[in-house]
Design an enzyme around this catalytic site. Structure first.
Site, PDB file in Angstrom:
ATOM      1  CE1 TYR A 155     -39.755 -57.148 -14.180  1.00  0.00           C
ATOM      2  CE2 TYR A 155     -41.024 -57.553 -16.178  1.00  0.00           C
ATOM      3  CZ  TYR A 155     -40.514 -56.670 -15.244  1.00  0.00           C
ATOM      4  OH  TYR A 155     -40.754 -55.322 -15.376  1.00  0.00           O
ATOM      5  CE  LYS A 159     -42.891 -55.792 -12.620  1.00  0.00           C
ATOM      6  NZ  LYS A 159     -42.868 -54.861 -11.487  1.00  0.00           N
TER       7      LYS A 159
HETATM    8  N1  LIG Z   1     -38.858 -50.032 -18.123  1.00  0.00           N
HETATM    9  C1  LIG Z   1     -39.836 -50.786 -18.565  1.00  0.00           C
HETATM   10  O1  LIG Z   1     -39.985 -50.994 -19.779  1.00  0.00           O
HETATM   11  C2  LIG Z   1     -40.812 -51.436 -17.614  1.00  0.00           C
HETATM   12  C3  LIG Z   1     -41.898 -52.109 -18.172  1.00  0.00           C
HETATM   13  C4  LIG Z   1     -42.827 -52.715 -17.319  1.00  0.00           C
HETATM   14  C5  LIG Z   1     -42.673 -52.621 -15.960  1.00  0.00           C
HETATM   15  N2  LIG Z   1     -41.608 -51.966 -15.434  1.00  0.00           N
HETATM   16  C6  LIG Z   1     -41.500 -51.929 -13.968  1.00  0.00           C
HETATM   17  O2  LIG Z   1     -41.437 -50.586 -13.539  1.00  0.00           O
HETATM   18  C7  LIG Z   1     -40.643 -50.487 -12.350  1.00  0.00           C
HETATM   19  C8  LIG Z   1     -39.522 -49.475 -12.567  1.00  0.00           C
HETATM   20  O3  LIG Z   1     -38.731 -49.881 -13.666  1.00  0.00           O
HETATM   21  P1  LIG Z   1     -37.590 -48.989 -14.331  1.00  0.00           P
HETATM   22  O4  LIG Z   1     -37.586 -49.299 -15.772  1.00  0.00           O
HETATM   23  O5  LIG Z   1     -37.696 -47.594 -13.852  1.00  0.00           O
HETATM   24  O6  LIG Z   1     -36.295 -49.722 -13.685  1.00  0.00           O
HETATM   25  P2  LIG Z   1     -34.865 -49.156 -13.255  1.00  0.00           P
HETATM   26  O7  LIG Z   1     -33.977 -50.352 -13.256  1.00  0.00           O
HETATM   27  O8  LIG Z   1     -34.472 -47.964 -14.062  1.00  0.00           O
HETATM   28  O9  LIG Z   1     -35.129 -48.659 -11.757  1.00  0.00           O
HETATM   29  C9  LIG Z   1     -35.453 -49.567 -10.736  1.00  0.00           C
HETATM   30  C10 LIG Z   1     -35.027 -48.976  -9.405  1.00  0.00           C
HETATM   31  O10 LIG Z   1     -35.385 -49.925  -8.372  1.00  0.00           O
HETATM   32  C11 LIG Z   1     -34.319 -49.966  -7.448  1.00  0.00           C
HETATM   33  N3  LIG Z   1     -34.335 -51.253  -6.719  1.00  0.00           N
HETATM   34  C12 LIG Z   1     -34.028 -52.482  -7.195  1.00  0.00           C
HETATM   35  N4  LIG Z   1     -34.114 -53.394  -6.225  1.00  0.00           N
HETATM   36  C13 LIG Z   1     -34.474 -52.726  -5.097  1.00  0.00           C
HETATM   37  C14 LIG Z   1     -34.702 -53.137  -3.756  1.00  0.00           C
HETATM   38  N5  LIG Z   1     -34.578 -54.420  -3.375  1.00  0.00           N
HETATM   39  N6  LIG Z   1     -35.061 -52.190  -2.841  1.00  0.00           N
HETATM   40  C15 LIG Z   1     -35.177 -50.883  -3.211  1.00  0.00           C
HETATM   41  N7  LIG Z   1     -34.975 -50.446  -4.481  1.00  0.00           N
HETATM   42  C16 LIG Z   1     -34.614 -51.359  -5.401  1.00  0.00           C
HETATM   43  C17 LIG Z   1     -33.064 -49.811  -8.300  1.00  0.00           C
HETATM   44  O11 LIG Z   1     -31.941 -49.435  -7.521  1.00  0.00           O
HETATM   45  C18 LIG Z   1     -33.508 -48.756  -9.297  1.00  0.00           C
HETATM   46  O12 LIG Z   1     -33.237 -47.446  -8.843  1.00  0.00           O
HETATM   47  C19 LIG Z   1     -40.150 -51.910 -12.054  1.00  0.00           C
HETATM   48  O13 LIG Z   1     -41.010 -52.544 -11.143  1.00  0.00           O
HETATM   49  C20 LIG Z   1     -40.249 -52.581 -13.406  1.00  0.00           C
HETATM   50  O14 LIG Z   1     -40.352 -53.981 -13.292  1.00  0.00           O
HETATM   51  C21 LIG Z   1     -40.667 -51.367 -16.233  1.00  0.00           C
END
Ligand SMILES: NC(=O)c1ccc[n+]([C@@H]2O[C@H](COP(=O)([O-])OP(=O)(O)OC[C@H]3O[C@@H](n4cnc5c(N)ncnc54)[C@H](O)[C@@H]3O)[C@@H](O)[C@H]2O)c1
Length: 255
Positions: A155, A159
């Site tokens: 990851y 990123k």
């Molecule tokens: N939550 C955190 O603390 C955090 C921190 C840093 C970065 N992020 C990044 O932010 C973004 C959103 O994270 P989140 O926390 O809302 O995650 P989440 O798991 O709540 O939502 C992610 C969404 O992406 C969809 N998804 C996964 N694989 C997919 C694919 N191949 N095609 C289409 N859709 C797909 C899932 O179905 C889900 O609805 C991600 O890129 C994550 O890495 C999150």
């Protein structure tokens, strides 16, 4: 007057979490929104919940961002059903955490496929339209984990890769009226971090409280925190900002 009146935004992985929070904010500010997610029913249900302004439309499309055919079909549907594309948010994401010695080749490939290849494929499909109309905004989701995080070799590499990808998009696409930026969130309360709590065999509230305590601003982040920064970076107010990564993390990585 909203900042996105008349604009069409595509947000991947927006059936929930940060993506849905961002879709909500864009809709509130006047955008028509396409929600792309793995499951079309979930995407359509999320699209139906958006607070659209007069004349704006929303659609939910099922697609896998790591699959070229699926991406091309999804972007073609957006253009057909909403009438164009002005903003792309590459937000879809997954985690497959494990210490390096236990991480499988599949764990590596899946994470690279969704975050890096997914952003590449979506951007390639959207840029055709952006270049032709000499206008486009691209926002990629990085993470504080780009700076290194135990158990996240896959990851964190993806990123940090997103940050390099974003810088290159800034250079290549700037002459065509296209801005590309990234947001690197810290701990945001979503199902992704709830799943981490479960993996660590911790209660969700306890896990959030621990993270809040360790953060300079003494709270966790919420999708609205990322949505606010996303709305700025995808607006015309940010047209002299490109290739940048903005850390939205309560100062988590300052120390
Ligand atoms: N939550 C955190 O603390 C955090 C921190 C840093 C970065 N992020 C990044 O932010 C973004 C959103 O994270 P989140 O926390 O809302 O995650 P989440 O798991 O709540 O939502 C992610 C969404 O992406 C969809 N998804 C996964 N694989 C997919 C694919 N191949 N095609 C289409 N859709 C797909 C899932 O179905 C889900 O609805 C991600 O890129 C994550 O890495 C999150």
């Amino acid at each position: 007057m909203g900042r996105f009146d008349g604009r069409i935004a595509v947000i991947t992985g927006a059936a929930r979490g940060i993506g849905f929070g961002t879709a909500t904010r864009f809709a509130e500010e006047g955008a028509s929104v396409a929600i792309i997610d793995l499951d079309e029913t979930a995407a359509a249900e999320a699209a139906a919940r958006l607070p659209l302004t007069d004349g704006a439309k929303a659609v939910g499309i099922g697609a896998d961002v790591s699959d070229g055919g699926s991406v091309d079909a999804a972007v073609a549907r957006v253009v057909e059903e909403l009438g164009g594309i002005h903003i792309l948010v590459n937000n879809a994401g997954i985690t497959r955490d494990n210490l390096l010695f236990k991480m499988s080749e599949d764990d590596w490939d899946l994470v690279m496929g969704v975050h890096l290849k997914g952003a590449f494929l979506m951007t390639k499909a959207a840029q055709k339209h952006f270049v032709a109309q000499k206008y486009g905004k691209i926002l990629n989701l990085s993470s504080v984990s780009a700076l290194g995080n135990r158990g996240q070799a896959n990851y964190s590499a993806a990123k940090m890769g997103v940050q390099g990808f974003t810088r290159t998009l800034g250079i290549e696409l700037g002459p065509f009226g296209i801005n590309a930026n990234a947001i690197a969130p810290g701990f945001i309360a979503t199902e992704m971090t709830d799943a981490t709590a479960a993996r660590l065999k911790m209660d969700v509230d306890e896990f959030r409280a621990l993270n809040a305590e360790a953060n300079p601003v003494r709270r966790v982040g919420f999708p609205e925190d990322i949505a606010a920064a996303a709305a700025f970076l995808c607006s015309d107010e940010a047209s002299y900002i490109t290739g940048q990564t903005l850390y939205v993390d309560g100062g988590a990585k300052l120390g």
